[in-house]
Design a protein around this motif. Structure first.
Motif, PDB file in Angstrom:
ATOM      1  N   LYS A  90      36.118  50.719  79.651  1.00 53.52           N
ATOM      2  CA  LYS A  90      37.581  50.679  79.729  1.00 53.52           C
ATOM      3  C   LYS A  90      38.162  51.989  80.265  1.00 53.52           C
ATOM      4  O   LYS A  90      39.174  52.487  79.792  1.00 53.52           O
ATOM      5  CB  LYS A  90      38.196  50.311  78.389  1.00 53.52           C
ATOM      6  N   HIS A  92      40.040  52.797  82.854  1.00 47.53           N
ATOM      7  CA  HIS A  92      40.870  52.093  83.820  1.00 47.53           C
ATOM      8  C   HIS A  92      41.198  52.908  85.071  1.00 47.53           C
ATOM      9  O   HIS A  92      41.198  52.368  86.175  1.00 47.53           O
ATOM     10  CB  HIS A  92      42.144  51.600  83.143  1.00 47.53           C
ATOM     11  N   HIS A 120      38.092  42.910  86.136  1.00 46.78           N
ATOM     12  CA  HIS A 120      38.850  43.975  85.463  1.00 46.78           C
ATOM     13  C   HIS A 120      40.325  43.601  85.346  1.00 46.78           C
ATOM     14  O   HIS A 120      40.937  43.771  84.291  1.00 46.78           O
ATOM     15  CB  HIS A 120      38.679  45.295  86.225  1.00 46.78           C
TER      16      HIS A 120
END
Length: 173
Positions: A90, A92, A120
Motif C-alpha cells: 500500500k 500508493h 491498484h
C-alpha cells in the motif's frame, strides 16, 4: 567465490539450484555473488523474488528490487514483481512512480503494468480509472491466454460501477 568461477557461472549455478528447489544453496550463491560483485543487479532481483515469494518478507524483497533498479534501471524483469509488491504494501505514491518508470523500459510488458495499475485503482475504489487501465492492458496484450483474465477484470469493474450507481425509485399510485 572460487577464482575459477565467474560471476555469470555462479549466477547460473544459483538459478539451477533454485530450479531444483535447493533454496538454501541458491541463497548462498546469490549472496556470494553480491559480496564478490556488489553491482550485479540480477542477483538482487533474484533475492527480491526469493524473499517475496518464498519467505513473504516483503520489506526485504522491496530492498532487493529497489537495489536492482538502482543498479540497472533497464532490467525489465524486476518491474512487474516490484510493482505488485508496492501495491501489496500500500505504498500508493510509489505505485505511480514505479509504473511510469517501467513503461519507459524496453522489454517490459505494458499489459502487465496496466493490469497492475488497474488492480491498484480497483483497491482504491476508483472504478473508472481501473476500467481505463484494464482497457489499456487489453490493447497492449499480445498473449491469448491472458485475454480472458483481462476480460474478467473488465466485467468485474463494470459490475462494481453499476452497483455504485444511485437508485432512483418511481412511486406509482
Amino acid at each position: 567465490m572460487d577464482i575459477y568461477t565467474t560471476v555469470e557461472e555462479k549466477y547460473l549455478q544459483a538459478i539451477e539450484e533454485l530450479h531444483w528447489g535447493e533454496l538454501p544453496k541458491a541463497l548462498q550463491y546469490f549472496n556470494e555473488i553480491i559480496v564478490f560483485d556488489p553491482d550485479y543487479a540480477r542477483a538482487y532481483f533474484q533475492l527480491g523474488d526469493i524473499y517475496q515469494h518464498h519467505f513473504k518478507n516483503y520489506k526485504t524483497a522491496g530492498y532487493y528490487y529497489k537495489r536492482c533498479i538502482e543498479l540497472d534501471a533497464d532490467f525489465p524483469e524486476v518491474y512487474k514483481p516490484y510493482l505488485k509488491l508496492v501495491i501489496t504494501l500500500k505504498m500508493h505514491k510509489l505505485v505511480k512512480q514505479v509504473a511510469e518508470k517501467a513503461l519507459l523500459v524496453p522489454g517490459v510488458c505494458e499489459a502487465h503494468i496496466y493490469e497492475c495499475l488497474g488492480l491498484h485503482a480497483e483497491q482504491q475504489q476508483n472504478f473508472a480509472e481501473a476500467a481505463n487501465y484494464f482497457k489499456k492492458a487489453e490493447l497492449f496484450n499480445a498473449v491469448q491466454d491472458e485475454q480472458s483474465t483481462i476480460q474478467e477484470h473488465q466485467n468485474r469493474i463494470k459490475i462494481k460501477m453499476n452497483s455504485t450507481k444511485a437508485m432512483i425509485y418511481d412511486l406509482q399510485g
